[in-house]
Design an enzyme around this catalytic site. Structure first.
Site, short mmCIF file in Angstrom:
data_model
loop_
_atom_site.label_atom_id
_atom_site.label_comp_id
_atom_site.label_asym_id
_atom_site.label_seq_id
_atom_site.Cartn_x
_atom_site.Cartn_y
_atom_site.Cartn_z
N GLU A 196 2.20 -6.56 -5.66
CA GLU A 196 1.90 -5.72 -6.84
C GLU A 196 3.11 -4.90 -7.29
O GLU A 196 3.53 -4.95 -8.43
CB GLU A 196 0.73 -4.78 -6.51
N ASP A 219 0.84 -1.20 0.00
CA ASP A 219 0.00 0.00 0.00
C ASP A 219 0.88 1.25 0.00
O ASP A 219 0.74 2.12 -0.85
CB ASP A 219 -0.92 -0.01 1.23
O1 TRH Z 1 4.54 -6.04 0.46
P1 TRH Z 1 3.67 -6.62 -0.58
O2 TRH Z 1 3.29 -8.00 -0.37
O3 TRH Z 1 2.38 -5.74 -0.76
C1 TRH Z 1 1.09 -6.27 -0.88
C2 TRH Z 1 0.57 -6.21 -2.26
O4 TRH Z 1 0.67 -4.91 -2.74
C3 TRH Z 1 -0.86 -6.64 -2.30
O5 TRH Z 1 -1.36 -6.56 -3.60
C4 TRH Z 1 -1.64 -5.77 -1.39
O6 TRH Z 1 -2.97 -6.16 -1.39
C5 TRH Z 1 -1.07 -5.88 -0.02
O7 TRH Z 1 0.29 -5.49 -0.05
C6 TRH Z 1 -1.80 -5.03 0.97
O8 TRH Z 1 4.45 -6.55 -2.01
P2 TRH Z 1 4.68 -5.36 -3.05
O9 TRH Z 1 3.39 -4.94 -3.67
O10 TRH Z 1 5.73 -5.80 -3.93
O11 TRH Z 1 5.20 -4.14 -2.18
C7 TRH Z 1 6.46 -4.12 -1.62
C8 TRH Z 1 6.99 -2.70 -1.62
O12 TRH Z 1 8.09 -2.61 -0.74
C9 TRH Z 1 7.49 -2.25 -2.98
O13 TRH Z 1 7.21 -0.89 -3.17
C10 TRH Z 1 9.00 -2.45 -2.89
C11 TRH Z 1 9.22 -2.10 -1.46
N1 TRH Z 1 10.43 -2.65 -0.86
C12 TRH Z 1 11.50 -1.78 -0.62
O14 TRH Z 1 11.41 -0.59 -0.93
N2 TRH Z 1 12.63 -2.26 0.01
C13 TRH Z 1 12.73 -3.57 0.36
O15 TRH Z 1 13.78 -3.96 0.92
C14 TRH Z 1 11.63 -4.45 0.07
C15 TRH Z 1 11.75 -5.90 0.45
C16 TRH Z 1 10.51 -3.95 -0.52
#
Ligand code: TRH
Length: 362
Positions: free
Chosen positions: A244, A15
């Site tokens: 996502e 999010d």
């Molecule tokens: O964390 P997520 O599993 O987020 C999920 C999905 O968005 C899902 O669709 C939603 O319904 C739920 O949240 C509430 O995976 P996602 O979407 O890849 O988001 C991870 C974010 O974190 C992305 O912007 C990348 C960031 N990130 C970093 O900036 N540094 C890091 O070290 C890591 C591991 C991630």
């Protein structure tokens, strides 16, 4: 334009990850942005330096009656901005453009739903119109948020960050949900020398699992700033991503990737998985045997099928990722399309409030 982006953190990092990326992208296009978030804690590592032209505020502060609504209000994932703020949106003339930024899916309903209007018949926003904005993969959708590649070559970039592979070793990033079949992944990767870079959380369980493997080693990553995380995706040989936002950025990196969708009740996430695979296979021209192997691997990684007997052909897979990205690049990115969308709707609202043709608010 001045943008108000509302974000409620339900779980995980997606999010705030999507909202922060959107705010950055808008600021890069000279927009002024306020991000209203109910839990900003992850921004401490995701965006340690913040971003010029992006102000971060507590969600509760939007209730304060001295805060006037901006030109565009983005509600991420139907998060319902505070009623007091919505009331001030309704009182503003012209009204702000109110947009609900939806979840990404490759399913067909996205094209049908993108851009639909939802006139508000009751509540604090009575009289306003909320517009549905769907990210997606085709010209009839709202596009995808983009990241940029690092300037250095992958090997130099990895070395500069302390993650240089040993000679002959490939680098694999793993970012996954609880329940991912780590036990099956280890022998599948094991024949080739591999360093596994494990994002915080479940993937850290690989460290003890690789101990008996002669060719594998695993290193735990700290939480990385989003910019660094994006760059890392470009510098690996394989990315296992989830949710996502990391999934979208892995597509821009065009390195072979495996996606684990966010688990939803009734297997809805598996329909999302298949819808994406169908588009990916068709657009990337992946030949049937390779496509079948890829589909089986992605299903297995999501616990929706047996682990495949063989690994997909990596060079065919890599070519498919490059072709897929080339197709995506033909489409305008989400932030640019969103600004255009907001301008069009603002013009309509400007006409409605002044009754003067030619009135332009931006
Ligand atoms: O964390 P997520 O599993 O987020 C999920 C999905 O968005 C899902 O669709 C939603 O319904 C739920 O949240 C509430 O995976 P996602 O979407 O890849 O988001 C991870 C974010 O974190 C992305 O912007 C990348 C960031 N990130 C970093 O900036 N540094 C890091 O070290 C890591 C591991 C991630």
């Amino acid at each position: 334009m001045r943008w108000d982006v509302f974000c409620r953190v339900i779980d995980n990092y997606g999010d705030i990850g999507v909202c922060w990326r959107l705010c950055r992208a808008l600021a890069e296009r000279d927009q002024m942005v306020r991000l209203w978030v109910d839990d900003a804690s992850a921004l401490g590592w995701m965006a340690p330096s913040g971003r010029a032209s992006v102000e971060v505020h507590a969600w509760s502060a939007a209730e304060n009656s001295t805060v006037a609504a901006g030109d565009v209000v983005i509600e991420a994932f139907g998060c319902d901005p505070p009623a007091g703020f919505v009331g001030r949106m309704a009182a503003r003339s012209p009204a702000p453009v109110w947009i609900n930024l939806e979840y990404l899916s490759a399913e067909d309903y996205v094209e049908r739903s993108h851009g639909l209007a939802s006139p508000q018949g009751c509540g604090a926003g009575q009289g306003l119109t909320k517009w549905f904005y769907y990210p997606g993969y085709t010209a009839a959708t709202g596009g995808l948020l983009r990241s940029s590649a690092p300037r250095e070559a992958p090997s130099a970039w990895l070395a500069a960050h302390g993650w240089a592979p040993r000679p002959g070793e490939r680098t694999v990033l793993v970012f996954c949900y609880p329940g991912a079949p780590l036990d099956a992944l280890v022998p599948a990767l094991g024949p080739a020398p591999t360093q596994l870079l494990c994002a915080p959380g479940t993937a850290a369980g690989l460290v003890e699992r690789v101990q008996a493997s002669p060719h594998l080693r695993a290193r735990c990553l700290p939480h990385l700033p989003q910019v660094t995380f994006d760059e890392l995706l470009h510098c690996t040989d394989l990315n296992l991503v989830r949710g996502e936002d990391s999934f979208v950025q892995a597509q821009w990196a065009a390195v072979p990737f495996i996606w684990q969708p966010y688990v939803q009740p009734d297997g809805v996430h598996l329909a999302k998985l298949d819808a994406f695979l169908d588009r990916f296979v068709a657009a990337s021209g992946l030949a049937a045997p390779h496509a079948g192997a890829l589909r089986q691997l992605w299903h297995a990684w999501s616990g929706a099928g047996p682990w495949p007997g063989s690994w997909p052909d990596e060079s065919a897979w890599r070519c498919a990722c490059l072709r897929w990205r080339a197709g995506l690049l033909a489409q305008a990115d989400l932030a640019g399309q969103l600004i255009q969308f907001a301008r069009e709707k603002a013009r309509i609202l400007g006409f409605a409030s002044t009754g003067t043709e030619g009135t332009k608010r931006d």
